[in-house]
Scaffold this active site. Structure first.
Site, mmCIF file in Angstrom:
data_model
loop_
_atom_site.group_PDB
_atom_site.id
_atom_site.type_symbol
_atom_site.label_atom_id
_atom_site.label_comp_id
_atom_site.label_asym_id
_atom_site.label_seq_id
_atom_site.Cartn_x
_atom_site.Cartn_y
_atom_site.Cartn_z
ATOM 1 N N PRO A 21 0.786 -1.230 0.000
ATOM 2 C CG PRO A 21 0.103 -0.941 2.184
ATOM 3 C CD PRO A 21 0.804 -1.911 1.288
ATOM 4 C CG ASP A 44 0.079 1.477 -10.996
ATOM 5 O OD1 ASP A 44 0.402 1.569 -9.804
ATOM 6 O OD2 ASP A 44 -0.616 0.554 -11.453
ATOM 7 C CE LYS A 65 -1.406 13.305 -15.400
ATOM 8 N NZ LYS A 65 -1.718 14.087 -16.559
ATOM 9 N N GLY A 99 -0.789 -2.085 -3.719
ATOM 10 C CA GLY A 99 -1.572 -3.024 -2.909
ATOM 11 C C GLY A 99 -1.415 -4.448 -3.386
ATOM 12 C CG ASP A 100 -3.534 -8.788 -3.840
ATOM 13 O OD1 ASP A 100 -2.534 -9.503 -3.676
ATOM 14 O OD2 ASP A 100 -4.531 -9.132 -4.501
ATOM 15 C CG MET A 177 -10.755 2.954 -6.216
ATOM 16 S SD MET A 177 -10.865 1.981 -7.725
ATOM 17 C CE MET A 177 -11.708 0.543 -7.136
HETATM 18 N N1 SAH Z 1 -4.874 -3.130 -5.580
HETATM 19 C C1 SAH Z 1 -4.988 -2.059 -4.637
HETATM 20 C C2 SAH Z 1 -6.233 -1.239 -4.843
HETATM 21 C C3 SAH Z 1 -6.260 -0.516 -6.160
HETATM 22 S S1 SAH Z 1 -7.669 0.493 -6.364
HETATM 23 C C4 SAH Z 1 -4.885 -2.624 -3.215
HETATM 24 O O1 SAH Z 1 -4.973 -3.835 -3.028
HETATM 25 O O2 SAH Z 1 -4.717 -1.851 -2.297
HETATM 26 C C5 SAH Z 1 -7.061 2.041 -5.814
HETATM 27 C C6 SAH Z 1 -7.625 2.376 -4.468
HETATM 28 O O3 SAH Z 1 -6.908 1.707 -3.461
HETATM 29 C C7 SAH Z 1 -7.526 3.822 -4.105
HETATM 30 O O4 SAH Z 1 -8.522 4.607 -4.687
HETATM 31 C C8 SAH Z 1 -7.672 3.748 -2.603
HETATM 32 O O5 SAH Z 1 -9.030 3.567 -2.254
HETATM 33 C C9 SAH Z 1 -6.954 2.467 -2.291
HETATM 34 N N2 SAH Z 1 -5.574 2.698 -1.843
HETATM 35 C C10 SAH Z 1 -4.446 2.257 -2.413
HETATM 36 N N3 SAH Z 1 -3.383 2.605 -1.685
HETATM 37 C C11 SAH Z 1 -3.846 3.277 -0.622
HETATM 38 C C12 SAH Z 1 -3.245 3.891 0.515
HETATM 39 N N4 SAH Z 1 -1.923 3.890 0.693
HETATM 40 N N5 SAH Z 1 -4.035 4.472 1.425
HETATM 41 C C13 SAH Z 1 -5.367 4.495 1.274
HETATM 42 N N6 SAH Z 1 -5.990 3.945 0.221
HETATM 43 C C14 SAH Z 1 -5.243 3.332 -0.713
#
Ligand code: SAH
Length: 508
Positions: A21, A44, A65, A99-100, A177
């Site tokens: 994250p 990204d 972006k 994230g994942d 999101m």
């Molecule tokens: N694959 C990612 C999610 C991608 S969708 C995962 O597993 O975390 C993108 C969304 O992830 C963002 O709009 C936000 O809601 C969340 N997100 C990703 N990184 C974040 C962070 N460091 N803190 C808070 N929300 C985060």
């Protein structure tokens, strides 16, 4: 091994990697390994660019972006992944995703593109923000008494109410999101039967030094988020577990009372390896660190001469090594020559400082001499060599003359061999862009100042390691220069903090 007339197998391989994250420490070991082996890295917006330090060898391509609009379309990304994997007779592609990989990341579409093109791939699961951002805010998504289930949903969906009714039995909701549509989403959740008094929290940039949290209830959270000015990327947690933050809060406590560096971005320039110690000091103070290599190492342009010199070290009393890179390159060349540490048995070896000595020790060589104060000047003055001894300095093409002068003044015969070359690095446009957004840039040497000016101009507040570096920075055209009060990493971090507070103006 079987003799086989078929062409050698393609290296083409794609690793779809969950970058975690934001906290770079949350990358998995498998993810780090895949980055180290990558020929090409696509990353990204949400993948922390600090992770690119695992793959200095790779071509890096920025494909995402800020916000919801995309830099390039998903179809283009899919095509690019496949194309890069197939280029040059097959390459290893690392696709770094926030994230994942499979949690709202469109990773499945990228995997499907690999399947369709017949490119082998792997999924390297990552730590999802859906769990980690709440955790870093002191909110567990489950709890034996307060929550036995949780659901992760996207706030981007147009489905609204009907969708939420299906979630009515789920204790904790984690919304990704959704920060823009929070008014609508909370209204829909209330309409679907959720208690407006349910505790809620929104976490922006969770797990990073910029983490910020707003809390309220389902009825008020949208308003609280607006007041606090929180924006994407953020997760919103709805459920009784949010109350636990009162007792379990840990990560963002210090930052509320943090110093000038908390939540700020410090760019750390490096003209040699080993700046990560400074990065650690800065991170411990809550800063977000951007490491910018200003030079890169290239093979020597005089390999034949070097190999001839290394093969026969007869007559050499001392080998002088003045960087970790020199140690690495020395052993690479010995290896090419079919030699190893035993080849150095007849010569004494001096290291410029403890870090270089440590690199030698890792290769089984104990340095015979390390000056009490690290540095070429001290090595030249203190090396226990006799007049007439030959000291062979294995170094790059830009070695300082200080060492040579110091030794020659004492009658020691100084010889130099080019072991490797240092060249200006070519940071990607993305790194230069982030550099421009940094609050302050640290400079540990005059050459760092000159390289930075050549590369990205002089419109930066800089923190300089000492008066010499500060002079060099001013000579290179920097005007906002703060000098560290001592030649230590802590002092340099202090100078960075002072520069951010506007202290640069106070420095003559
Ligand atoms: N694959 C990612 C999610 C991608 S969708 C995962 O597993 O975390 C993108 C969304 O992830 C963002 O709009 C936000 O809601 C969340 N997100 C990703 N990184 C974040 C962070 N460091 N803190 C808070 N929300 C985060």
């Amino acid at each position: 091994m079987t003799a086989d007339a078929s062409p050698s197998p393609s290296r083409a391989f794609v690793s779809l990697i969950g970058a975690g994250p934001g906290d770079p420490g949350l990358l998995t070991l498998r993810g780090a390994g895949a980055l180290q082996n990558a020929d090409v890295v696509l990353f990204d917006y949400l993948a922390n660019p600090e992770l690119l330090r695992f793959c200095p060898q790779a071509e890096t391509i920025y494909v995402g972006k800020k916000g919801f609009s995309e830099y390039i379309s998903q179809a283009q990304i899919n095509a690019l992944i496949v194309q890069k994997a197939q280029e040059n007779g097959g390459q290893r592609v690392a696709r770094l995703k926030g994230g994942d990989v499979f949690v709202f990341g469109r990773g499945s579409e990228e995997a499907a593109a690999c399947v369709e093109a017949g490119v082998p791939f792997e999924i390297v699961s990552g730590v999802t923000s859906a769990v980690a951002a709440p955790a870093y805010a002191g909110i567990p998504v489950t709890h034996r008494e307060a929550a036995r289930s949780f659901a992760v949903l996207t706030g981007n969906t147009q489905e609204g109410g009907a969708h939420y009714e299906r979630l009515s039995g789920v204790d904790t909701l984690v919304l990704l999101m959704g920060v823009r549509n929070l008014d609508q989403i909370s209204a829909d959740l209330i309409a679907a039967g959720r208690d407006p008094q349910t505790p809620a929290a929104t976490v922006q940039w969770g797990t990073t030094p910029q983490q910020r949290v707003a809390t309220g209830t389902l009825a008020t959270i949208a308003e609280r988020v607006r007041e606090a000015g929180l924006e994407a990327p953020a997760v919103t947690i709805v459920g009784e577990v949010v109350r636990l933050r009162d007792t379990l809060r840990w990560f963002d406590t210090s930052q509320e009372f943090g110093g000038a560096l908390a939540g700020r971005t410090v760019a750390v320039t490096r003209t040699r390896e080993g700046a990560s110690a400074l990065s650690d000091v800065l991170r411990a103070r809550g800063a977000s660190v951007l490491e910018v290599p200003l030079i890169r190492f290239a093979p020597t342009g005089a390999e034949a001469a070097l190999h001839a010199r290394l093969r026969d070290l007869g007559g050499v009393s001392w080998l002088l090594l003045t960087s970790n890179q020199a140690v690495t390159a020395l052993f690479t060349h010995l290896d090419h020559l079919g030699l190893d540490a035993r080849h150095l048995a007849g010569v004494r070896v001096a290291a410029v400082g403890p870090s270089t000595a440590r690199s030698l020790a890792e290769r089984g060589v104990r340095a015979d001499f390390v000056p009490g104060t690290p540095g070429a000047r001290h090595l030249g003055a203190e090396l226990p060599a006799r007049p007439g001894d030959v000291a062979l300095h294995l170094t790059s093409q830009v070695a300082e003359d200080e060492l040579a002068r110091g030794l020659e003044a004492r009658g020691v015969r100084y010889e130099r061999a080019e072991l490797y070359r240092t060249e200006p690095a070519q940071p990607t446009e993305h790194v230069v862009e982030r550099l421009r957004g940094a609050d302050v840039v640290t400079l540990a040497s005059g050459s760092a100042a000159r390289h930075l000016a050549a590369l990205a101009g002089t419109d930066f507040a800089v923190a300089a390691m000492g008066p010499q570096t500060a002079d060099a920075a001013r000579a290179a055209g920097f005007t906002r220069v703060t000098v560290a009060p001592a030649a230590t990493l802590e002092a340099l971090a202090d100078a960075a903090a002072q520069a951010i507070r506007g202290g640069a103006a106070a420095t003559p």
